[in-house]
Design an enzyme around this catalytic site. Structure first.
Site, PDB file in Angstrom:
ATOM      1  N   VAL A   1      16.266  -5.495  -1.401  1.00  0.00           N
ATOM      2  CA  VAL A   1      17.237  -4.706  -0.961  1.00  0.00           C
ATOM      3  C   VAL A   1      17.972  -4.965   0.273  1.00  0.00           C
ATOM      4  O   VAL A   1      16.958  -5.411   1.382  1.00  0.00           O
ATOM      5  CB  VAL A   1      16.459  -3.190  -0.662  1.00  0.00           C
TER       6      VAL A   1
ATOM      7  N   MET B   1     -10.864  -6.464   3.644  1.00  0.00           N
ATOM      8  CA  MET B   1     -11.873  -5.555   4.640  1.00  0.00           C
ATOM      9  C   MET B   1     -11.185  -4.029   4.619  1.00  0.00           C
ATOM     10  O   MET B   1      -9.964  -3.760   4.982  1.00  0.00           O
ATOM     11  CB  MET B   1     -11.767  -6.108   6.102  1.00  0.00           C
TER      12      MET B   1
ATOM     13  N   TYR C   1       0.731  -1.200   0.000  1.00  0.00           N
ATOM     14  CA  TYR C   1      -0.083   0.112  -0.149  1.00  0.00           C
ATOM     15  C   TYR C   1       0.922   1.310  -0.124  1.00  0.00           C
ATOM     16  O   TYR C   1       0.827   2.018  -0.715  1.00  0.00           O
ATOM     17  CB  TYR C   1      -1.012  -0.065   1.222  1.00  0.00           C
ATOM     18  N   GLY C   2       1.831   1.242   1.005  1.00  0.00           N
ATOM     19  CA  GLY C   2       2.662   2.582   0.940  1.00  0.00           C
ATOM     20  C   GLY C   2       3.610   2.711  -0.207  1.00  0.00           C
ATOM     21  O   GLY C   2       3.593   3.959  -0.841  1.00  0.00           O
TER      22      GLY C   2
ATOM     23  N   GLU D   1      10.642  -4.693  -5.938  1.00  0.00           N
ATOM     24  CA  GLU D   1      10.127  -5.568  -4.938  1.00  0.00           C
ATOM     25  C   GLU D   1      10.446  -7.141  -5.017  1.00  0.00           C
ATOM     26  O   GLU D   1      11.135  -7.327  -6.105  1.00  0.00           O
ATOM     27  CB  GLU D   1       8.542  -5.812  -5.638  1.00  0.00           C
TER      28      GLU D   1
ATOM     29  N   GLU E   1     -13.641  -9.240  14.021  1.00  0.00           N
ATOM     30  CA  GLU E   1     -13.946  -9.482  12.478  1.00  0.00           C
ATOM     31  C   GLU E   1     -14.736 -10.946  12.346  1.00  0.00           C
ATOM     32  O   GLU E   1     -13.892 -11.882  13.023  1.00  0.00           O
ATOM     33  CB  GLU E   1     -12.617  -9.641  11.932  1.00  0.00           C
TER      34      GLU E   1
ATOM     35  N   ASN F   1      -8.947  -2.927  10.960  1.00  0.00           N
ATOM     36  CA  ASN F   1      -7.951  -3.582   9.753  1.00  0.00           C
ATOM     37  C   ASN F   1      -7.350  -2.339   9.231  1.00  0.00           C
ATOM     38  O   ASN F   1      -8.165  -1.252   8.619  1.00  0.00           O
ATOM     39  CB  ASN F   1      -8.700  -4.414   8.722  1.00  0.00           C
TER      40      ASN F   1
ATOM     41  N   HIS G   1      -1.564  -8.002  11.242  1.00  0.00           N
ATOM     42  CA  HIS G   1      -1.580  -6.562  11.135  1.00  0.00           C
ATOM     43  C   HIS G   1      -0.302  -5.986  11.771  1.00  0.00           C
ATOM     44  O   HIS G   1      -0.496  -5.100  13.081  1.00  0.00           O
ATOM     45  CB  HIS G   1      -2.957  -5.986  11.848  1.00  0.00           C
TER      46      HIS G   1
HETATM   47  P1  FAE Z   1       3.014  -4.490   2.577  1.00  0.00           P
HETATM   48  O1  FAE Z   1       1.824  -4.568   1.879  1.00  0.00           O
HETATM   49  O2  FAE Z   1       3.265  -5.793   3.387  1.00  0.00           O
HETATM   50  O3  FAE Z   1       4.094  -4.308   1.428  1.00  0.00           O
HETATM   51  C1  FAE Z   1       5.171  -4.398   1.652  1.00  0.00           C
HETATM   52  C2  FAE Z   1       5.967  -4.979   0.211  1.00  0.00           C
HETATM   53  O4  FAE Z   1       7.561  -4.905   0.318  1.00  0.00           O
HETATM   54  C3  FAE Z   1       5.861  -6.638   0.161  1.00  0.00           C
HETATM   55  O5  FAE Z   1       5.403  -6.708  -1.054  1.00  0.00           O
HETATM   56  C4  FAE Z   1       7.185  -6.848   0.383  1.00  0.00           C
HETATM   57  O6  FAE Z   1       7.553  -8.088  -0.341  1.00  0.00           O
HETATM   58  C5  FAE Z   1       8.229  -5.844  -0.371  1.00  0.00           C
HETATM   59  N1  FAE Z   1       9.477  -5.567   0.482  1.00  0.00           N
HETATM   60  C6  FAE Z   1       9.637  -5.917   1.717  1.00  0.00           C
HETATM   61  N2  FAE Z   1      11.019  -5.737   2.163  1.00  0.00           N
HETATM   62  C7  FAE Z   1      11.554  -5.574   1.102  1.00  0.00           C
HETATM   63  C8  FAE Z   1      12.959  -5.604   0.694  1.00  0.00           C
HETATM   64  N3  FAE Z   1      14.039  -5.558   1.711  1.00  0.00           N
HETATM   65  N4  FAE Z   1      13.255  -5.544  -0.623  1.00  0.00           N
HETATM   66  C9  FAE Z   1      12.322  -5.509  -1.543  1.00  0.00           C
HETATM   67  N5  FAE Z   1      11.031  -5.478  -1.310  1.00  0.00           N
HETATM   68  C10 FAE Z   1      10.624  -5.636  -0.079  1.00  0.00           C
HETATM   69  O7  FAE Z   1       3.270  -3.139   3.592  1.00  0.00           O
HETATM   70  N6  FAE Z   1      -5.432  -5.363   6.233  1.00  0.00           N
HETATM   71  C11 FAE Z   1      -6.771  -4.855   6.324  1.00  0.00           C
HETATM   72  O8  FAE Z   1      -7.049  -3.617   6.218  1.00  0.00           O
HETATM   73  N7  FAE Z   1      -8.025  -5.667   5.786  1.00  0.00           N
HETATM   74  C12 FAE Z   1      -7.929  -7.069   5.670  1.00  0.00           C
HETATM   75  O9  FAE Z   1      -8.708  -7.534   5.515  1.00  0.00           O
HETATM   76  C13 FAE Z   1      -6.560  -7.653   5.899  1.00  0.00           C
HETATM   77  N8  FAE Z   1      -6.448  -8.880   5.929  1.00  0.00           N
HETATM   78  C14 FAE Z   1      -5.171  -9.552   6.163  1.00  0.00           C
HETATM   79  C15 FAE Z   1      -5.339 -11.017   5.702  1.00  0.00           C
HETATM   80  C16 FAE Z   1      -3.831 -11.452   5.673  1.00  0.00           C
HETATM   81  C17 FAE Z   1      -3.497 -12.981   5.359  1.00  0.00           C
HETATM   82  C18 FAE Z   1      -2.827 -10.593   5.822  1.00  0.00           C
HETATM   83  C19 FAE Z   1      -1.166 -11.216   5.743  1.00  0.00           C
HETATM   84  C20 FAE Z   1      -2.652  -9.235   6.225  1.00  0.00           C
HETATM   85  C21 FAE Z   1      -4.026  -8.624   6.203  1.00  0.00           C
HETATM   86  N9  FAE Z   1      -4.368  -7.373   6.301  1.00  0.00           N
HETATM   87  C22 FAE Z   1      -5.547  -6.785   6.151  1.00  0.00           C
HETATM   88  C23 FAE Z   1      -2.972  -6.333   6.522  1.00  0.00           C
HETATM   89  C24 FAE Z   1      -2.608  -5.616   5.278  1.00  0.00           C
HETATM   90  O10 FAE Z   1      -2.510  -6.567   4.205  1.00  0.00           O
HETATM   91  C25 FAE Z   1      -1.286  -4.971   5.670  1.00  0.00           C
HETATM   92  O11 FAE Z   1      -1.528  -4.244   6.806  1.00  0.00           O
HETATM   93  C26 FAE Z   1      -0.775  -4.250   4.515  1.00  0.00           C
HETATM   94  O12 FAE Z   1      -0.634  -4.980   3.633  1.00  0.00           O
HETATM   95  C27 FAE Z   1       0.470  -3.436   5.028  1.00  0.00           C
HETATM   96  O13 FAE Z   1       0.675  -2.480   3.744  1.00  0.00           O
HETATM   97  P2  FAE Z   1       2.143  -1.905   3.800  1.00  0.00           P
HETATM   98  O14 FAE Z   1       2.371  -0.919   2.724  1.00  0.00           O
HETATM   99  O15 FAE Z   1       2.829  -1.620   5.072  1.00  0.00           O
END
Ligand code: FAE
Length: 549
Positions: free
Chosen positions: A291, A163, A61-62, A81, A402, A526, A488
């Site tokens: 990275v 969600m 997301y970020g 990525e 949830e 969430n 989370h």
């Molecule tokens: P994120 O989406 O984790 O993205 C980080 C990205 O950076 C990933 O693609 C990594 O592979 C990549 N990365 C990390 N380190 C490196 C590196 N060193 N070099 C290159 N690439 C890298 O971060 N949240 C909701 O609001 N609603 C839901 O229903 C919900 N359900 C969920 C169900 C599951 C099974 C899971 C695992 C999470 C759920 N979440 C839910 C949480 C939500 O997906 C999570 O808060 C966000 O994805 C976090 O977003 P960020 O941008 O922080």
């Protein structure tokens, strides 16, 4: 073909940019590139870019918000990525494997899957042996806590339950005292929801469909305990889901797909922000590039050491990239680990002491209840949750739970929940200079606080319905509350502590955090809508103030 993209193409209006971006993704896949840019739609790219004005680490997301807004501003941007681009079909004709029969696509370099629900009737029937591969779901293990994250272009959006919840305004204000709350709710939350494609289930369909019987049963049981429930929006296309139910569209949410990816219906970031980012023509994504370290050259530019891996995980190349502006979107643990390592190993020594602190689990606890025989939950369950038990206003024990699906294709009488509790415990990360590993100092006692809160709420529901907990779902030890993992992860580089009030990292210029590490360990719902909205706010400010000539 791109089933997860084409289905949506047919259903909703896409901007010209998104269509161009998707075409780039599709052509890249056809040609077998790991480097994806709009240029790839016409021709193969030249060799790796060594210097780019802006680099974004991670495409969750970020990272996705940063990439789009930088691209729109005309700034050439490279997204790095570590996961794959998920748009090529496997032998079964599908991009993602099913939850019931997971294969190597399911998890990040594992020999066996590690699903949140480990057992059923204490039997080891859930997890399966797989061969190692850069699969879409990872479980990052620390001493007393493991963290589920998505790996691939789209990060967590590929594996999550979709969600899309906006936090209570008063709780957001409590967590972010220096942020203009009115502006967030007036401008950035609506912007995030609209960009993410948030929609809601049709209440009439919800009341009548077999696919949400499990939710209605949990609502009844909450109501019997005097608790209120609330509908929650989602990014899964409910129009598509209704067609799945009618048998006119290929099933995804109604075929048990979620934690190992959805082949249809879900508006993951590769279809929204990232497609638009690529459509600007200024954004390139390199996949399977991780990275390793960040340092700063004498001229103030950032230098990244990056490992490019192949499908076996072998490092096939180590590269260096340079940039003027660096945005960290690696997620709460990805970003925090990189910055803690940079500070402690001396490559970015001026990073603030706040980096690596303020981490929490959003109070996550998973649990199951056993229903009476007459309270069937249904063999058919949609994987997309649409309702929560909302007791956050209860100052003595704030919980938002949830109502989660457990789609097993058979009647099992289990009501499953992911409780979000207001656990005030926070942890810090530390650096082990001998191994170079970053450790998380979360303890079992800190998880017990979340369990205590969830237990109070669900004891009340069990009392009111003369029901009990399920003891068979989380391993052989009769464990009722799964408190050793979180979906989370939040914090580690908290807004206003490790960064200024807009995500600018303290101690360095032109270095930014845009992901879940900014959120101080808890947001009460969430989190991805909050992460997206905060990233929008950061980008709006930074592009005006920091990139002016
Ligand atoms: P994120 O989406 O984790 O993205 C980080 C990205 O950076 C990933 O693609 C990594 O592979 C990549 N990365 C990390 N380190 C490196 C590196 N060193 N070099 C290159 N690439 C890298 O971060 N949240 C909701 O609001 N609603 C839901 O229903 C919900 N359900 C969920 C169900 C599951 C099974 C899971 C695992 C999470 C759920 N979440 C839910 C949480 C939500 O997906 C999570 O808060 C966000 O994805 C976090 O977003 P960020 O941008 O922080």
């Amino acid at each position: 073909m791109l089933p997860n993209m084409t289905s949506n193409l047919m259903q909703r209006q896409l901007t010209r940019r998104q269509i161009l971006g998707m075409a780039a993704l599709q052509t890249a896949a056809t040609l077998g590139f790991t480097r994806v840019s709009l240029a790839a739609a016409q021709e193969a790219e030249p060799d790796a870019v060594e210097f780019t004005p802006a680099i974004v680490i991670g495409s969750g997301y970020g990272g996705a918000v940063a990439a789009l807004r930088l691209g729109e501003a005309g700034i050439r941007t490279l997204v790095l990525e570590m996961g794959r681009l998920w748009n090529t079909s496997g032998p079964d004709g599908k991009v993602f494997c099913s939850t019931a029969t997971p294969d190597r696509r399911s998890m990040w370099f594992r020999t066996r899957t590690e699903a949140p629900l480990a057992t059923f009737l204490w039997l080891d029937v859930v997890n399966k042996d797989i061969s190692p591969y850069p699969g879409v779901l990872d479980r990052v293990h620390y001493d007393h806590m493991s963290v589920y994250v998505g790996r691939g272009v789209g990060g967590g959006s590929l594996v999550n339950g979709g969600m899309a919840v906006t936090p209570l305004q008063s709780y957001f204000a409590e967590q972010f005292p220096t942020v203009d709350t009115a502006e967030m709710y007036r401008t950035y939350f609506p912007r995030a929801r609209s960009m993410l494609g948030v929609n809601t289930v049709d209440p009439a369909w919800f009341e009548s469909t077999e696919w949400y019987r499990f939710t209605r049963i949990s609502r009844k049981h909450a109501s019997n305990a005097g608790l209120k429930t609330t509908f929650v929006p989602n990014v899964y296309d409910f129009g598509y889901m209704q067609r799945e139910a009618a048998g006119t569209a290929t099933r995804s949410a109604l075929a048990g797909e979620v934690i190992y990816g959805n082949n249809h219906g879900k508006r993951s970031l590769d279809q929204t922000y990232l497609a638009s980012a690529l459509g600007t023509g200024n954004v390139t994504i390199h996949t399977l590039e991780r990275v390793k370290s960040i340092s700063r050259a004498a001229d103030g530019t950032y230098v990244l050491a990056v490992d490019r891996i192949d499908d076996t995980g072998t490092v096939v190349e180590t590269k260096e990239y340079g940039c003027t502006y660096l945005f960290l979107g690696g997620g709460s643990v990805g970003t925090t680990e990189l910055l803690v390592r940079a500070r402690e190993s001396g490559t970015l020594p001026a990073l603030d002491a706040g980096v690596g602190t303020g981490w929490g689990t959003n109070g996550n606890v998973m649990l199951g209840r056993a229903n009476h025989l007459w309270d069937t939950v249904g063999a058919n369950q949609s994987t997309m949750p649409v309702m929560g038990i909302d007791d956050w206003a209860n100052a003595a024990n704030p919980v938002f739970a949830e109502i989660a699906p457990l789609p097993m294709g058979l009647e099992h009488w289990v009501s499953l929940y992911l409780a979000i509790t207001k656990n005030p415990e926070r942890a810090s990360f530390s650096y082990d200079s001998a191994t170079g590993a970053v450790k998380l100092g979360w303890s079992a006692a800190q998880s017990a606080v979340s369990v205590g809160m969830a237990k109070k709420l669900f004891d009340r529901i069990n009392r009111a319905n003369t029901t009990m907990y399920r003891y068979d779902l989380f391993g052989s030890g009769n464990k009722v509350f799964a408190d050793d993992f979180t979906y989370h992860p939040l914090g580690g580089c908290v807004l206003g502590k490790a960064t200024d009030d807009y995500g600018r990292v303290k101690g360095y210029s032109r270095l930014y955090v845009t992901d879940g590490s900014l959120v101080p360990g808890s947001i009460g719902v969430n989190p991805f809508v909050t992460i997206t909205a905060l990233a929008e706010r950061t980008m709006a400010r930074v592009l005006v103030e920091d990139t002016a000539p």
